[in-house]
Design a protein around this motif. Structure first.
Motif, PDB file in Angstrom:
ATOM      1  N   CYS A 110      -9.640   4.890  -0.562  1.00  0.00           N
ATOM      2  CA  CYS A 110      -9.379   3.559  -0.022  1.00  0.00           C
ATOM      3  C   CYS A 110      -7.947   3.436   0.505  1.00  0.00           C
ATOM      4  O   CYS A 110      -6.987   3.519  -0.259  1.00  0.00           O
ATOM      5  CB  CYS A 110      -9.633   2.506  -1.106  1.00  0.00           C
ATOM      6  N   LEU A 111      -7.818   3.250   1.820  1.00  0.00           N
ATOM      7  CA  LEU A 111      -6.506   3.100   2.442  1.00  0.00           C
ATOM      8  C   LEU A 111      -5.785   1.865   1.913  1.00  0.00           C
ATOM      9  O   LEU A 111      -4.582   1.903   1.656  1.00  0.00           O
ATOM     10  CB  LEU A 111      -6.632   3.027   3.966  1.00  0.00           C
ATOM     11  N   GLY A 112      -6.505   0.764   1.724  1.00  0.00           N
ATOM     12  CA  GLY A 112      -5.883  -0.455   1.198  1.00  0.00           C
ATOM     13  C   GLY A 112      -5.265  -0.231  -0.164  1.00  0.00           C
ATOM     14  O   GLY A 112      -4.119  -0.626  -0.421  1.00  0.00           O
ATOM     15  N   CYS A 113      -5.990   0.429  -1.062  1.00  0.00           N
ATOM     16  CA  CYS A 113      -5.460   0.735  -2.394  1.00  0.00           C
ATOM     17  C   CYS A 113      -4.240   1.643  -2.294  1.00  0.00           C
ATOM     18  O   CYS A 113      -3.257   1.473  -3.031  1.00  0.00           O
ATOM     19  CB  CYS A 113      -6.523   1.394  -3.270  1.00  0.00           C
ATOM     20  N   ALA A 114      -4.277   2.611  -1.387  1.00  0.00           N
ATOM     21  CA  ALA A 114      -3.166   3.546  -1.233  1.00  0.00           C
ATOM     22  C   ALA A 114      -1.904   2.829  -0.742  1.00  0.00           C
ATOM     23  O   ALA A 114      -0.800   3.109  -1.211  1.00  0.00           O
ATOM     24  CB  ALA A 114      -3.554   4.668  -0.277  1.00  0.00           C
ATOM     25  N   ILE A 115      -2.058   1.882   0.170  1.00  0.00           N
ATOM     26  CA  ILE A 115      -0.902   1.125   0.661  1.00  0.00           C
ATOM     27  C   ILE A 115      -0.367   0.217  -0.437  1.00  0.00           C
ATOM     28  O   ILE A 115       0.842   0.165  -0.691  1.00  0.00           O
ATOM     29  CB  ILE A 115      -1.268   0.333   1.929  1.00  0.00           C
ATOM     30  N   VAL A 116      -1.256  -0.510  -1.104  1.00  0.00           N
ATOM     31  CA  VAL A 116      -0.848  -1.436  -2.170  1.00  0.00           C
ATOM     32  C   VAL A 116      -0.122  -0.694  -3.290  1.00  0.00           C
ATOM     33  O   VAL A 116       0.890  -1.167  -3.813  1.00  0.00           O
ATOM     34  CB  VAL A 116      -2.071  -2.214  -2.702  1.00  0.00           C
ATOM     35  N   SER A 117      -0.603   0.492  -3.653  1.00  0.00           N
ATOM     36  CA  SER A 117      -0.002   1.256  -4.754  1.00  0.00           C
ATOM     37  C   SER A 117       1.271   1.987  -4.340  1.00  0.00           C
ATOM     38  O   SER A 117       2.035   2.427  -5.188  1.00  0.00           O
ATOM     39  CB  SER A 117      -1.000   2.276  -5.297  1.00  0.00           C
ATOM     40  N   GLY A 118       1.481   2.150  -3.045  1.00  0.00           N
ATOM     41  CA  GLY A 118       2.655   2.871  -2.561  1.00  0.00           C
ATOM     42  C   GLY A 118       2.433   4.350  -2.347  1.00  0.00           C
ATOM     43  O   GLY A 118       3.345   5.064  -1.949  1.00  0.00           O
ATOM     44  N   THR A 158       0.579   5.627  -0.039  1.00  0.00           N
ATOM     45  CA  THR A 158       0.585   5.788   1.412  1.00  0.00           C
ATOM     46  C   THR A 158       1.566   4.770   1.969  1.00  0.00           C
ATOM     47  O   THR A 158       1.549   3.604   1.569  1.00  0.00           O
ATOM     48  CB  THR A 158      -0.810   5.543   2.016  1.00  0.00           C
ATOM     49  N   ARG A 159       2.431   5.236   2.880  1.00  0.00           N
ATOM     50  CA  ARG A 159       3.427   4.346   3.466  1.00  0.00           C
ATOM     51  C   ARG A 159       3.181   4.214   4.960  1.00  0.00           C
ATOM     52  O   ARG A 159       3.438   5.141   5.715  1.00  0.00           O
ATOM     53  CB  ARG A 159       4.835   4.879   3.230  1.00  0.00           C
ATOM     54  N   PRO A 160       2.702   3.041   5.401  1.00  0.00           N
ATOM     55  CA  PRO A 160       2.612   2.826   6.847  1.00  0.00           C
ATOM     56  C   PRO A 160       4.028   2.668   7.409  1.00  0.00           C
ATOM     57  O   PRO A 160       4.979   2.443   6.661  1.00  0.00           O
ATOM     58  CB  PRO A 160       1.814   1.525   6.969  1.00  0.00           C
ATOM     59  N   VAL A 161       4.191   2.760   8.702  1.00  0.00           N
ATOM     60  CA  VAL A 161       5.497   2.548   9.319  1.00  0.00           C
ATOM     61  C   VAL A 161       6.005   1.177   8.881  1.00  0.00           C
ATOM     62  O   VAL A 161       5.286   0.186   8.938  1.00  0.00           O
ATOM     63  CB  VAL A 161       5.401   2.632  10.861  1.00  0.00           C
ATOM     64  N   GLY A 162       7.211   1.152   8.380  1.00  0.00           N
ATOM     65  CA  GLY A 162       7.779  -0.097   7.871  1.00  0.00           C
ATOM     66  C   GLY A 162       7.601  -0.251   6.379  1.00  0.00           C
ATOM     67  O   GLY A 162       8.328  -0.981   5.735  1.00  0.00           O
ATOM     68  N   GLY A 163       6.603   0.434   5.815  1.00  0.00           N
ATOM     69  CA  GLY A 163       6.354   0.359   4.381  1.00  0.00           C
ATOM     70  C   GLY A 163       5.928  -1.019   3.921  1.00  0.00           C
ATOM     71  O   GLY A 163       5.493  -1.848   4.714  1.00  0.00           O
ATOM     72  N   VAL A 164       6.071  -1.270   2.619  1.00  0.00           N
ATOM     73  CA  VAL A 164       5.770  -2.577   2.034  1.00  0.00           C
ATOM     74  C   VAL A 164       7.021  -3.437   2.183  1.00  0.00           C
ATOM     75  O   VAL A 164       8.110  -3.044   1.781  1.00  0.00           O
ATOM     76  CB  VAL A 164       5.351  -2.451   0.558  1.00  0.00           C
ATOM     77  N   LEU A 165       6.855  -4.602   2.777  1.00  0.00           N
ATOM     78  CA  LEU A 165       7.989  -5.487   3.072  1.00  0.00           C
ATOM     79  C   LEU A 165       8.159  -6.588   2.040  1.00  0.00           C
ATOM     80  O   LEU A 165       9.274  -7.060   1.824  1.00  0.00           O
ATOM     81  CB  LEU A 165       7.799  -6.132   4.452  1.00  0.00           C
ATOM     82  N   ALA A 166       7.071  -7.036   1.446  1.00  0.00           N
ATOM     83  CA  ALA A 166       7.121  -8.132   0.471  1.00  0.00           C
ATOM     84  C   ALA A 166       5.821  -8.130  -0.316  1.00  0.00           C
ATOM     85  O   ALA A 166       4.802  -7.613   0.145  1.00  0.00           O
ATOM     86  CB  ALA A 166       7.324  -9.476   1.174  1.00  0.00           C
ATOM     87  N   ARG A 167       5.884  -8.731  -1.502  1.00  0.00           N
ATOM     88  CA  ARG A 167       4.703  -8.833  -2.368  1.00  0.00           C
ATOM     89  C   ARG A 167       4.627 -10.219  -2.979  1.00  0.00           C
ATOM     90  O   ARG A 167       5.637 -10.867  -3.191  1.00  0.00           O
ATOM     91  CB  ARG A 167       4.785  -7.846  -3.528  1.00  0.00           C
ATOM     92  N   SER A 168       3.418 -10.629  -3.293  1.00  0.00           N
ATOM     93  CA  SER A 168       3.164 -11.777  -4.145  1.00  0.00           C
ATOM     94  C   SER A 168       2.164 -11.286  -5.182  1.00  0.00           C
ATOM     95  O   SER A 168       1.808 -10.106  -5.184  1.00  0.00           O
ATOM     96  CB  SER A 168       2.606 -12.949  -3.340  1.00  0.00           C
ATOM     97  N   ALA A 169       1.703 -12.153  -6.041  1.00  0.00           N
ATOM     98  CA  ALA A 169       0.766 -11.712  -7.080  1.00  0.00           C
ATOM     99  C   ALA A 169      -0.526 -11.141  -6.497  1.00  0.00           C
ATOM    100  O   ALA A 169      -1.050 -10.155  -6.997  1.00  0.00           O
ATOM    101  CB  ALA A 169       0.448 -12.869  -8.024  1.00  0.00           C
ATOM    102  N   VAL A 178       0.061  -8.181  -0.419  1.00  0.00           N
ATOM    103  CA  VAL A 178       1.142  -7.272  -0.061  1.00  0.00           C
ATOM    104  C   VAL A 178       1.317  -7.355   1.456  1.00  0.00           C
ATOM    105  O   VAL A 178       0.339  -7.309   2.204  1.00  0.00           O
ATOM    106  CB  VAL A 178       0.798  -5.823  -0.477  1.00  0.00           C
ATOM    107  N   LEU A 179       2.568  -7.479   1.906  1.00  0.00           N
ATOM    108  CA  LEU A 179       2.877  -7.462   3.329  1.00  0.00           C
ATOM    109  C   LEU A 179       3.407  -6.080   3.678  1.00  0.00           C
ATOM    110  O   LEU A 179       4.332  -5.587   3.037  1.00  0.00           O
ATOM    111  CB  LEU A 179       3.939  -8.513   3.661  1.00  0.00           C
ATOM    112  N   HIS A 180       2.813  -5.451   4.687  1.00  0.00           N
ATOM    113  CA  HIS A 180       3.231  -4.105   5.082  1.00  0.00           C
ATOM    114  C   HIS A 180       3.126  -3.937   6.587  1.00  0.00           C
ATOM    115  O   HIS A 180       2.477  -4.727   7.278  1.00  0.00           O
ATOM    116  CB  HIS A 180       2.390  -3.038   4.366  1.00  0.00           C
ATOM    117  N   GLY A 181       3.766  -2.870   7.081  1.00  0.00           N
ATOM    118  CA  GLY A 181       3.651  -2.537   8.491  1.00  0.00           C
ATOM    119  C   GLY A 181       2.223  -2.126   8.819  1.00  0.00           C
ATOM    120  O   GLY A 181       1.471  -1.688   7.939  1.00  0.00           O
TER     121      GLY A 181
END
Length: 149
Positions: free
Chosen positions: A10-18, A20-31, A34-37
């Motif tokens: 799951c790409l979504g799980c990989a981004i949320v967990s860190g 996998t890093r899309p360009v820009g990475g994770v920019l902000a989180r709430s409960a 997750v905001l990411h590039g």
């Protein structure tokens, strides 16, 4: 449509967990979000995605906490796209056809954005439209700094 299954793993799980890093990475989180590039080449610097922390195909599957966070979080990001990046306008798109995580694309439009890339057309950028990774990273860093204030 690509033959690649974005849900195995799951790409979504990989981004949320860190992992996998899309360009820009994770920019902000709430409960619940997750905001990411954006996880693909982009014709527009500052194109970001609000993704649910948990599996949820669409808005109707978000838990109450994530649903409450969504509007205010998206509005803050879109304001920052305008104020920090100089976007004239910002679009919000949620399709829910590919990933098992709700994701809301927040796409800025600039004064010099070709009209063919306005609105849904942003998804139709050609290889020649794609911006350099360094430019996308810089826009992501600027958004992250603005949202941290």
């Amino acid at each position: 449509m690509s033959d690649v299954d974005m849900n195995a793993p799951c790409l979504g799980c990989a981004i949320v967990s860190g992992s996998t890093r899309p360009v820009g990475g994770v920019l902000a989180r709430s409960a619940g979000l997750v905001l990411h590039g954006v996880a693909s080449p982009s014709p527009l610097p500052g194109w970001v995605v609000l993704t649910s922390v948990r599996h949820a195909r669409a808005l109707y599957d978000l838990d109450d906490e994530a649903a409450r966070e969504l509007g205010p979080f998206a509005a803050r990001v879109m304001r920052a796209q305008r104020e920090v990046l100089g976007a004239e306008h910002a679009y919000a798109f949620a399709m829910g056809d590919v990933l098992r995580h709700f994701h809301l694309h927040l796409v800025p439009r600039y004064r010099d954005t070709p009209q063919r890339l306005w609105g849904r057309g942003a998804f139709e950028g050609t290889p020649g439209d794609m911006r350099p990774e360094a430019e996308l990273e810089a826009a992501a860093r600027a958004l992250a700094a603005a949202l941290a204030e």
